[in-house]
Design a protein around this motif. Structure first.
Motif, PDB file in Angstrom:
ATOM      1  N   GLN A  58       0.822  -1.199   0.000  1.00 39.92           N
ATOM      2  CA  GLN A  58       0.000   0.000   0.000  1.00 39.92           C
ATOM      3  C   GLN A  58       0.864   1.259   0.000  1.00 39.92           C
ATOM      4  N   MET A  59       0.897   1.906  -1.170  1.00 38.88           N
ATOM      5  CA  MET A  59       1.648   3.155  -1.338  1.00 38.88           C
ATOM      6  C   MET A  59       0.841   4.093  -2.215  1.00 38.88           C
ATOM      7  N   PRO A  60       1.093   5.391  -2.104  1.00 41.95           N
ATOM      8  CA  PRO A  60       0.425   6.336  -3.005  1.00 41.95           C
ATOM      9  C   PRO A  60       1.005   6.216  -4.414  1.00 41.95           C
ATOM     10  N   GLY A  61       0.271   6.702  -5.388  1.00 44.09           N
ATOM     11  CA  GLY A  61       0.780   6.705  -6.756  1.00 44.09           C
ATOM     12  C   GLY A  61       0.865   5.330  -7.371  1.00 44.09           C
ATOM     13  N   GLY A  62      -0.081   4.441  -7.027  1.00 46.95           N
ATOM     14  CA  GLY A  62      -0.039   3.078  -7.538  1.00 46.95           C
ATOM     15  C   GLY A  62       0.590   2.169  -6.505  1.00 46.95           C
ATOM     16  N   ASP A  63      -0.098   1.071  -6.165  1.00 48.66           N
ATOM     17  CA  ASP A  63       0.424   0.223  -5.101  1.00 48.66           C
ATOM     18  C   ASP A  63       1.590  -0.643  -5.570  1.00 48.66           C
ATOM     19  N   GLY A  64       2.184  -1.358  -4.618  1.00 45.73           N
ATOM     20  CA  GLY A  64       3.352  -2.164  -4.930  1.00 45.73           C
ATOM     21  C   GLY A  64       3.077  -3.291  -5.893  1.00 45.73           C
ATOM     22  N   LEU A  65       1.836  -3.767  -5.928  1.00 47.96           N
ATOM     23  CA  LEU A  65       1.500  -4.862  -6.839  1.00 47.96           C
ATOM     24  C   LEU A  65       1.424  -4.358  -8.274  1.00 47.96           C
ATOM     25  N   ASP A  66       0.869  -3.163  -8.472  1.00 49.83           N
ATOM     26  CA  ASP A  66       0.879  -2.549  -9.801  1.00 49.83           C
ATOM     27  C   ASP A  66       2.312  -2.238 -10.222  1.00 49.83           C
ATOM     28  N   ALA A  67       3.109  -1.755  -9.263  1.00 49.18           N
ATOM     29  CA  ALA A  67       4.508  -1.436  -9.552  1.00 49.18           C
ATOM     30  C   ALA A  67       5.288  -2.695  -9.930  1.00 49.18           C
ATOM     31  N   ALA A  68       4.966  -3.819  -9.287  1.00 48.32           N
ATOM     32  CA  ALA A  68       5.637  -5.087  -9.595  1.00 48.32           C
ATOM     33  C   ALA A  68       5.378  -5.494 -11.042  1.00 48.32           C
ATOM     34  N   ALA A  69       4.129  -5.349 -11.476  1.00 46.77           N
ATOM     35  CA  ALA A  69       3.786  -5.705 -12.851  1.00 46.77           C
ATOM     36  C   ALA A  69       4.482  -4.781 -13.847  1.00 46.77           C
ATOM     37  N   ALA A  70       4.520  -3.485 -13.524  1.00 48.84           N
ATOM     38  CA  ALA A  70       5.176  -2.515 -14.407  1.00 48.84           C
ATOM     39  C   ALA A  70       6.680  -2.771 -14.459  1.00 48.84           C
ATOM     40  N   LEU A  71       7.243  -3.151 -13.336  1.00 47.75           N
ATOM     41  CA  LEU A  71       8.680  -3.420 -13.259  1.00 47.75           C
ATOM     42  C   LEU A  71       9.054  -4.657 -14.070  1.00 47.75           C
ATOM     43  N   ARG A  72       8.192  -5.637 -14.073  1.00 50.46           N
ATOM     44  CA  ARG A  72       8.454  -6.860 -14.843  1.00 50.46           C
ATOM     45  C   ARG A  72       8.575  -6.541 -16.332  1.00 50.46           C
ATOM     46  N   GLU A  73       7.765  -5.583 -16.786  1.00 45.20           N
ATOM     47  CA  GLU A  73       7.810  -5.193 -18.196  1.00 45.20           C
ATOM     48  C   GLU A  73       9.000  -4.289 -18.491  1.00 45.20           C
ATOM     49  N   ALA A  74       9.252  -3.326 -17.586  1.00 47.15           N
ATOM     50  CA  ALA A  74      10.264  -2.305 -17.861  1.00 47.15           C
ATOM     51  C   ALA A  74      11.687  -2.759 -17.553  1.00 47.15           C
ATOM     52  N   VAL A  75      11.857  -3.507 -16.467  1.00 48.02           N
ATOM     53  CA  VAL A  75      13.200  -3.955 -16.045  1.00 48.02           C
ATOM     54  C   VAL A  75      13.109  -5.441 -15.679  1.00 48.02           C
ATOM     55  N   PRO A  76      13.019  -6.306 -16.676  1.00 47.70           N
ATOM     56  CA  PRO A  76      12.787  -7.738 -16.415  1.00 47.70           C
ATOM     57  C   PRO A  76      13.902  -8.428 -15.643  1.00 47.70           C
ATOM     58  N   THR A  77      15.085  -7.828 -15.586  1.00 52.40           N
ATOM     59  CA  THR A  77      16.194  -8.447 -14.840  1.00 52.40           C
ATOM     60  C   THR A  77      16.059  -8.242 -13.331  1.00 52.40           C
ATOM     61  N   CYS A  78      15.157  -7.357 -12.921  1.00 54.58           N
ATOM     62  CA  CYS A  78      14.963  -7.070 -11.493  1.00 54.58           C
ATOM     63  C   CYS A  78      13.868  -7.985 -10.935  1.00 54.58           C
ATOM     64  N   ARG A  79      14.185  -8.696  -9.867  1.00 53.05           N
ATOM     65  CA  ARG A  79      13.208  -9.592  -9.249  1.00 53.05           C
ATOM     66  C   ARG A  79      12.530  -8.878  -8.080  1.00 53.05           C
ATOM     67  N   VAL A  80      11.237  -9.105  -7.931  1.00 54.72           N
ATOM     68  CA  VAL A  80      10.447  -8.385  -6.925  1.00 54.72           C
ATOM     69  C   VAL A  80      10.182  -9.249  -5.698  1.00 54.72           C
TER      70      VAL A  80
END
Length: 203
Positions: A58-80
């Motif tokens: 739970q964070m402002p500006g999009g939660d961590g779960l949305d951020a995890a999905a976006a991160l998988r697309e943008a920086v696939p080498t980073c594990r969440v």
């Protein structure tokens, strides 16, 4: 031994600082970025090239779960690795669908968190055992993505008209989705449906 580069995302500065200090005690872990909102995660990851992103739910500006999905697309080498106060089964299933490698609650012992960072970096899955058992027994969320979206938009007591305008839907469609969500949660009112869905981690 190579150093594990970690990005921290938590909207509470004290928690973020404590996590950074804890991880900084380990000779093989380096905190390379810290952010306070979900919206900052992808840009920070692109700039700092972390191996592991430790994300609060739970964070402002999009939660961590949305951020995890976006991160998988943008920086696939980073594990969440998702770290949260709220050990809810619905959050666990959403985190796994978003591509997270691990899910740990904040009251876990410090050594368990450090071990989780190392294991996720190694490509292993790490899930709090009690939460995994509860998730299996409770089942997946019955809400569709659209029902979850409508229920979330109505969480602050917004009128049907305002929800419809915000989501670019007709008022009839919004009413249908709300009615369906109320039925699936076993609630009597919209407010109760929001509360129950949130408690179960479905929002």
């Amino acid at each position: 031994m190579s150093t594990i580069r970690v990005l921290l995302a938590d909207d509470q500065a004290l928690v973020r600082g404590a996590l950074a200090a804890l991880l900084g005690l380990e000779s093989d872990i380096e905190v390379v970025a810290q952010v306070g909102s979900g919206a900052e995660v992808v840009a920070a990851a692109r700039a700092s090239a972390p191996d592991v992103a430790l994300l609060d739910v739970q964070m402002p500006g999009g939660d961590g779960l949305d951020a995890a999905a976006a991160l998988r697309e943008a920086v696939p080498t980073c594990r969440v690795l998702v770290l949260t106060t709220f050990g809810r089964p619905g959050y666990l299933s959403r985190a796994m669908r978003a591509g997270a490698f691990g899910f740990v609650v904040k009251d876990a012992p410090p050594e368990q968190l450090v071990d989780a960072v190392r294991r996720v970096h190694a490509g292993l899955r790490v899930v709090d055992p009690a939460l995994a058992a509860e998730s299996l027994s409770s089942g997946a969320s019955p809400l569709t993505d659209r029902e979850r979206e409508v229920l979330t938009a109505a969480a602050d007591g917004a009128t049907v008209a305002r929800v419809a305008k915000g989501l670019h839907l007709s008022e009839g469609t919004v009413r249908n989705h709300l009615s369906s969500a109320i039925g699936k949660t076993g609630a009597r009112t919209r407010a109760e449906a929001v509360r129950l869905a949130d408690e179960r981690g479905w929002l």
